[in-house]
Design a protein around this motif. Structure first.
Motif, PDB file in Angstrom:
ATOM      1  N   VAL A 170       0.837  -1.205   0.000  1.00  0.00           N
ATOM      2  CA  VAL A 170       0.000   0.000   0.000  1.00  0.00           C
ATOM      3  C   VAL A 170       0.868   1.249   0.000  1.00  0.00           C
ATOM      4  N   GLU A 171       1.885   1.263   0.833  1.00  0.00           N
ATOM      5  CA  GLU A 171       2.759   2.435   0.903  1.00  0.00           C
ATOM      6  C   GLU A 171       3.551   2.633  -0.387  1.00  0.00           C
ATOM      7  N   HIS A 172       3.999   1.539  -0.990  1.00  0.00           N
ATOM      8  CA  HIS A 172       4.783   1.643  -2.225  1.00  0.00           C
ATOM      9  C   HIS A 172       3.927   2.133  -3.391  1.00  0.00           C
ATOM     10  N   THR A 173       2.829   1.448  -3.639  1.00  0.00           N
ATOM     11  CA  THR A 173       1.994   1.807  -4.785  1.00  0.00           C
ATOM     12  C   THR A 173       1.214   3.093  -4.538  1.00  0.00           C
ATOM     13  N   GLY A 174       0.991   3.424  -3.271  1.00  0.00           N
ATOM     14  CA  GLY A 174       0.243   4.627  -2.925  1.00  0.00           C
ATOM     15  C   GLY A 174       0.944   5.923  -3.283  1.00  0.00           C
ATOM     16  N   ARG A 175       2.247   5.848  -3.556  1.00  0.00           N
ATOM     17  CA  ARG A 175       2.993   7.067  -3.905  1.00  0.00           C
ATOM     18  C   ARG A 175       2.495   7.708  -5.193  1.00  0.00           C
ATOM     19  N   LYS A 176       1.918   6.905  -6.078  1.00  0.00           N
ATOM     20  CA  LYS A 176       1.468   7.415  -7.379  1.00  0.00           C
ATOM     21  C   LYS A 176      -0.056   7.416  -7.490  1.00  0.00           C
ATOM     22  N   ARG A 177      -0.725   7.202  -6.377  1.00  0.00           N
ATOM     23  CA  ARG A 177      -2.180   7.076  -6.418  1.00  0.00           C
ATOM     24  C   ARG A 177      -2.884   8.231  -5.730  1.00  0.00           C
ATOM     25  N   VAL A 178      -4.151   8.381  -6.097  1.00  0.00           N
ATOM     26  CA  VAL A 178      -5.069   9.296  -5.420  1.00  0.00           C
ATOM     27  C   VAL A 178      -6.285   8.469  -5.025  1.00  0.00           C
ATOM     28  N   GLY A 179      -7.033   8.985  -4.096  1.00  0.00           N
ATOM     29  CA  GLY A 179      -8.247   8.308  -3.672  1.00  0.00           C
ATOM     30  C   GLY A 179      -9.476   9.053  -4.153  1.00  0.00           C
ATOM     31  N   PHE A 180     -10.588   8.360  -4.145  1.00  0.00           N
ATOM     32  CA  PHE A 180     -11.877   8.966  -4.448  1.00  0.00           C
ATOM     33  C   PHE A 180     -12.915   8.415  -3.487  1.00  0.00           C
ATOM     34  N   VAL A 181     -13.821   9.284  -3.074  1.00  0.00           N
ATOM     35  CA  VAL A 181     -14.969   8.906  -2.256  1.00  0.00           C
ATOM     36  C   VAL A 181     -16.208   9.335  -3.023  1.00  0.00           C
ATOM     37  N   VAL A 182     -17.182   8.446  -3.118  1.00  0.00           N
ATOM     38  CA  VAL A 182     -18.388   8.718  -3.896  1.00  0.00           C
ATOM     39  C   VAL A 182     -19.520   9.165  -2.979  1.00  0.00           C
ATOM     40  N   GLU A 183     -19.984  10.373  -3.223  1.00  0.00           N
ATOM     41  CA  GLU A 183     -21.177  10.887  -2.537  1.00  0.00           C
ATOM     42  C   GLU A 183     -22.387  10.498  -3.375  1.00  0.00           C
ATOM     43  N   ARG A 184     -23.270   9.718  -2.797  1.00  0.00           N
ATOM     44  CA  ARG A 184     -24.441   9.215  -3.530  1.00  0.00           C
ATOM     45  C   ARG A 184     -25.439  10.331  -3.821  1.00  0.00           C
ATOM     46  N   THR A 185     -25.976  10.300  -5.038  1.00  0.00           N
ATOM     47  CA  THR A 185     -27.082  11.190  -5.366  1.00  0.00           C
ATOM     48  C   THR A 185     -28.356  10.398  -5.659  1.00  0.00           C
ATOM     49  N   LYS A 186     -28.197   9.130  -6.058  1.00  0.00           N
ATOM     50  CA  LYS A 186     -29.351   8.282  -6.353  1.00  0.00           C
ATOM     51  C   LYS A 186     -28.905   6.830  -6.269  1.00  0.00           C
ATOM     52  N   VAL A 187     -29.789   5.975  -5.759  1.00  0.00           N
ATOM     53  CA  VAL A 187     -29.502   4.546  -5.656  1.00  0.00           C
ATOM     54  C   VAL A 187     -30.680   3.769  -6.231  1.00  0.00           C
ATOM     55  N   VAL A 188     -30.370   2.823  -7.108  1.00  0.00           N
ATOM     56  CA  VAL A 188     -31.375   1.915  -7.667  1.00  0.00           C
ATOM     57  C   VAL A 188     -30.912   0.498  -7.335  1.00  0.00           C
ATOM     58  N   SER A 189     -31.822  -0.335  -6.850  1.00  0.00           N
ATOM     59  CA  SER A 189     -31.430  -1.693  -6.461  1.00  0.00           C
ATOM     60  C   SER A 189     -32.455  -2.705  -6.944  1.00  0.00           C
ATOM     61  N   TRP A 190     -32.021  -3.960  -7.000  1.00  0.00           N
ATOM     62  CA  TRP A 190     -32.919  -5.039  -7.389  1.00  0.00           C
ATOM     63  C   TRP A 190     -32.451  -6.347  -6.767  1.00  0.00           C
ATOM     64  N   ASP A 191     -33.420  -7.173  -6.446  1.00  0.00           N
ATOM     65  CA  ASP A 191     -33.166  -8.517  -5.915  1.00  0.00           C
ATOM     66  C   ASP A 191     -34.212  -9.433  -6.537  1.00  0.00           C
ATOM     67  N   HIS A 192     -33.821 -10.100  -7.610  1.00  0.00           N
ATOM     68  CA  HIS A 192     -34.752 -10.951  -8.355  1.00  0.00           C
ATOM     69  C   HIS A 192     -35.146 -12.216  -7.610  1.00  0.00           C
ATOM     70  N   ARG A 193     -34.465 -12.517  -6.511  1.00  0.00           N
ATOM     71  CA  ARG A 193     -34.873 -13.680  -5.725  1.00  0.00           C
ATOM     72  C   ARG A 193     -36.271 -13.479  -5.161  1.00  0.00           C
ATOM     73  N   ARG A 194     -36.721 -12.235  -5.100  1.00  0.00           N
ATOM     74  CA  ARG A 194     -38.064 -11.919  -4.579  1.00  0.00           C
ATOM     75  C   ARG A 194     -39.167 -12.214  -5.592  1.00  0.00           C
ATOM     76  N   LEU A 195     -38.801 -12.547  -6.796  1.00  0.00           N
ATOM     77  CA  LEU A 195     -39.807 -12.809  -7.836  1.00  0.00           C
ATOM     78  C   LEU A 195     -40.418 -14.183  -7.707  1.00  0.00           C
ATOM     79  N   THR A 196     -39.792 -15.082  -6.965  1.00  0.00           N
ATOM     80  CA  THR A 196     -40.314 -16.457  -6.845  1.00  0.00           C
ATOM     81  C   THR A 196     -41.311 -16.585  -5.743  1.00  0.00           C
TER      82      THR A 196
END
Length: 151
Positions: free
Chosen positions: A125-151
């Motif tokens: 992490v320390e080695h490869t992190g020297r050339k990396r940046v991070g990102f955090v995603v702030e949600r604006t909308k969420v869509v979900s599905w669970d097809h197991r509920r169809l049975t």
């Protein structure tokens, strides 16, 4: 209740689903307006937000600097009646502070290496992190599905 509402996950179910996965499909917007789609390993931060890291010069980084909008798809299941997933729309906030980038990196790498002690992951992490940046995603909308509920 319509079928769409019947298969939607609750907020707690979405959170649990996101916590159980390791990879997502990340869409950013190229300079010409076309989607740039890549698979990324991710983790959740202490507030339950999706976070990931990448190289500072990567195409996705350049895209996000220009336009922070993202779409994240996390899914599982091979057969139609087993499909589950979450599409999360949001804005990716860049993280440059080294300790925060390394925290994101360690969270992501832990998920890629379950059961491996942090002391063994930190050198990478320390080695490869020297050339990396991070990102955090702030949600604006969420869509979900669970097809197991169809049975």
């Amino acid at each position: 209740m319509n079928q769409r509402a019947r298969i939607a996950m609750s907020g707690d179910e979405v959170d649990a689903f996101l916590a159980s996965a390791r990879k997502l499909q990340l869409a950013t917007i190229n300079p010409d307006g076309t989607p740039h789609l890549v698979t990324m390993f991710y983790a959740l931060d202490e507030r339950g937000r999706i976070c990931f890291w990448t190289y500072a010069k990567a195409q996705k980084t350049r895209n996000l600097e220009r336009d922070p909008r993202v779409t994240c798809l996390i899914e599982t299941g091979d057969d139609y009646d087993q499909l589950r997933g979450v599409t999360l729309y949001g804005k990716a906030e860049r993280v440059d502070e080294r300790a925060a980038v390394l925290d994101i990196g360690l969270r992501v790498v832990r998920g890629m290496n379950p059961g491996v002690a942090d002391e063994h992951l930190l050198p990478y992490v320390e080695h490869t992190g020297r050339k990396r940046v991070g990102f955090v995603v702030e949600r604006t909308k969420v869509v979900s599905w669970d097809h197991r509920r169809l049975t």
